[in-house]
Scaffold this motif. Sequence first.
Motif, short mmCIF file in Angstrom:
data_model
loop_
_atom_site.label_atom_id
_atom_site.label_comp_id
_atom_site.label_asym_id
_atom_site.label_seq_id
_atom_site.Cartn_x
_atom_site.Cartn_y
_atom_site.Cartn_z
N PHE A 68 48.08 28.35 29.98
CA PHE A 68 46.83 28.21 28.86
C PHE A 68 46.40 28.92 28.05
N GLY A 69 47.47 30.13 28.06
CA GLY A 69 46.72 31.22 26.28
C GLY A 69 46.03 32.15 27.20
N ALA A 70 45.87 32.42 29.10
CA ALA A 70 45.71 33.38 29.09
C ALA A 70 45.95 34.77 29.43
N VAL A 71 45.32 35.91 30.26
CA VAL A 71 45.85 36.80 31.27
C VAL A 71 45.67 36.57 32.08
N VAL A 72 46.19 37.49 33.14
CA VAL A 72 45.55 37.62 34.30
C VAL A 72 45.16 39.10 34.54
N GLU A 73 44.04 39.32 34.74
CA GLU A 73 42.88 40.55 34.28
C GLU A 73 43.40 41.04 35.96
N THR A 74 43.23 40.96 37.11
CA THR A 74 43.19 41.50 38.72
C THR A 74 44.61 39.87 39.66
N CYS A 75 44.62 40.27 40.18
CA CYS A 75 45.34 39.57 41.66
C CYS A 75 44.88 39.78 42.70
N ASP A 76 44.16 39.74 43.22
CA ASP A 76 44.11 40.18 45.65
C ASP A 76 44.70 39.30 45.57
N LEU A 77 45.31 39.42 47.22
CA LEU A 77 46.05 38.91 48.11
C LEU A 77 45.76 39.53 49.62
N ASP A 78 44.52 38.68 50.07
CA ASP A 78 44.05 38.80 51.75
C ASP A 78 44.64 37.87 52.35
N GLU A 79 45.98 38.13 52.99
CA GLU A 79 46.28 37.59 53.75
C GLU A 79 47.18 35.33 52.81
N LEU A 80 46.57 34.80 53.00
CA LEU A 80 46.74 33.95 52.05
C LEU A 80 46.25 33.32 51.31
N VAL A 81 44.62 34.36 51.17
CA VAL A 81 43.72 33.81 50.15
C VAL A 81 43.98 35.11 48.87
N ALA A 82 44.09 34.11 47.64
CA ALA A 82 44.47 34.10 46.24
C ALA A 82 42.94 34.75 45.96
N THR A 83 43.64 35.52 45.19
CA THR A 83 41.82 35.89 44.56
C THR A 83 42.30 36.25 42.89
N VAL A 84 41.62 35.69 41.50
CA VAL A 84 42.93 35.47 40.59
C VAL A 84 41.51 35.96 39.41
N ALA A 85 41.67 36.92 38.43
CA ALA A 85 40.50 37.10 37.50
C ALA A 85 41.69 36.83 35.71
N VAL A 86 41.73 36.23 34.87
CA VAL A 86 41.49 35.97 34.06
C VAL A 86 41.18 36.80 32.34
#
Length: 105
Positions: A68-86
């Motif tokens: 998409f032309g974007a960049v991942v700022e943070t990627c956090d995993l809590d077991e199988l739940v992913a939180t991604v900031a771009v």
Amino acid sequence: MPGALAAAAVAAGAVVLTGGLAAVGAAAVAGQRIAAAADAGALAAADSASGAVPGAPCDRAAEVVATFGAVVETCDLDELVATVAVSLRIGPLTAHAIARAGPPP
């Protein structure tokens, strides 16, 4: 002469209004694009965390978000739940979005 001046003023107003609407439209498109990038990245990370897709979850998210032309700022995993900031550069501005994905609670 007053009629020509009035016509020029109306034309100038139309140009300014059209430019403003174009800017608002571009911002709306950019907002949808960054939201889609965050959603896709979070889904890719969650799929990888669950084992449905091979690879490291945050690496998968970064690959998808880059399309998409974007960049991942943070990627956090809590077991199988992913939180991604771009983030995505749009001219002189930077747009940000966060998404979560995983199995239902």
